[in-house]
Design an enzyme around this catalytic site. Structure first.
Site, PDB file in Angstrom:
ATOM      1  N   ASP A   7       0.876  -1.169   0.000  1.00 46.47           N
ATOM      2  CA  ASP A   7       0.000   0.000   0.000  1.00 46.47           C
ATOM      3  C   ASP A   7       0.915   1.220   0.000  1.00 46.47           C
ATOM      4  O   ASP A   7       1.419   1.620   1.053  1.00 46.47           O
ATOM      5  CB  ASP A   7      -0.902  -0.024   1.239  1.00 46.47           C
ATOM      6  CG  ASP A   7      -1.821   1.182   1.314  1.00 46.47           C
ATOM      7  OD1 ASP A   7      -2.200   1.724   0.255  1.00 46.47           O
ATOM      8  OD2 ASP A   7      -2.168   1.585   2.442  1.00 46.47           O
ATOM      9  N   GLU A  68      -1.164  -1.535  -4.803  1.00 49.99           N
ATOM     10  CA  GLU A  68      -2.387  -0.780  -5.026  1.00 49.99           C
ATOM     11  C   GLU A  68      -2.150   0.289  -6.075  1.00 49.99           C
ATOM     12  O   GLU A  68      -1.147   1.005  -6.038  1.00 49.99           O
ATOM     13  CB  GLU A  68      -2.875  -0.135  -3.726  1.00 49.99           C
ATOM     14  CG  GLU A  68      -4.203   0.562  -3.889  1.00 49.99           C
ATOM     15  CD  GLU A  68      -4.793   1.069  -2.592  1.00 49.99           C
ATOM     16  OE1 GLU A  68      -5.878   1.657  -2.654  1.00 49.99           O
ATOM     17  OE2 GLU A  68      -4.184   0.882  -1.529  1.00 49.99           O
ATOM     18  N   ASP A 141      -2.279   1.054   7.253  1.00 49.96           N
ATOM     19  CA  ASP A 141      -1.552   0.766   6.018  1.00 49.96           C
ATOM     20  C   ASP A 141      -1.083  -0.690   5.961  1.00 49.96           C
ATOM     21  O   ASP A 141      -1.016  -1.280   4.886  1.00 49.96           O
ATOM     22  CB  ASP A 141      -0.344   1.706   5.875  1.00 49.96           C
ATOM     23  CG  ASP A 141      -0.755   3.157   5.986  1.00 49.96           C
ATOM     24  OD1 ASP A 141      -1.207   3.721   4.978  1.00 49.96           O
ATOM     25  OD2 ASP A 141      -0.633   3.715   7.090  1.00 49.96           O
TER      26      ASP A 141
END
Length: 166
Positions: A7, A68, A141
């Site tokens: 992420d 991501e 996260d």
């Protein structure tokens, strides 16, 4: 198969290494965040992220990675800086010869909760349940990175089944 989910962020980048266990359950091998200090020049922050990811990849040696994808944000400056962070993370993966899957937030939510518009709390609780953890991984996260890895594992499984049926 060991998968790292990422992420990306400039201040905090989440990572999560997962694999399916022999019991059929998912195992969270390692998860956490890479942090860079506010007030530090951007080139140094990017170098720190790259080195941190390179060190993690050398330690765990994943077979695949999932990152991501950025989605449009109203703050263009923030989006650009996160894009730069994402770029150095992708570079570290490429330098280590690790194949990468990229997924939008909606795809990740769909894979983890079966609902592409799931709320953050729903995602985190599903991650806790999927990995049999006593509490939701912190910071957020890290939980998000585990979700990215789950999405990739699910997609790889679907592709494998679809390829094997034809």
């Amino acid at each position: 198969m060991l998968i790292v989910g990422i992420d990306p962020g400039i201040a905090t980048t989440g990572y999560g290494f997962i694999r399916p266990s022999s019991s059929g359950r998912l195992e969270a091998v390692a998860f956490g965040v890479l942090r860079t200090a506010a007030g530090t020049a951007l080139p140094e922050r990017l170098a720190s992220l790259h080195q941190g990811m390179t060190d993690l990849l050398a330690l765990h040696r994943p077979d695949a990675a999932a990152v991501e994808r950025l989605y449009f944000q109203r703050n263009v400056t923030t989006a650009m800086v996160v894009g730069e962070a994402r770029g150095v993370l992708l570079l570290a993966l490429a330098q280590n010869g690790i194949p990468v899957g990229e997924y939008t937030p909606g795809e990740i939510k769909q894979a983890v909760t079966a609902y592409g518009s799931a709320k953050k709390q729903q995602m985190q609780e599903m991650i806790r349940l999927l990995f049999g953890l006593s509490e939701v991984p912190r910071p957020d996260d890290a939980a998000d990175a585990l979700a990215v890895a789950v999405c990739h594992l699910q997609r790889a499984g679907l592709e494998q089944r679809a390829g094997g049926s034809g």
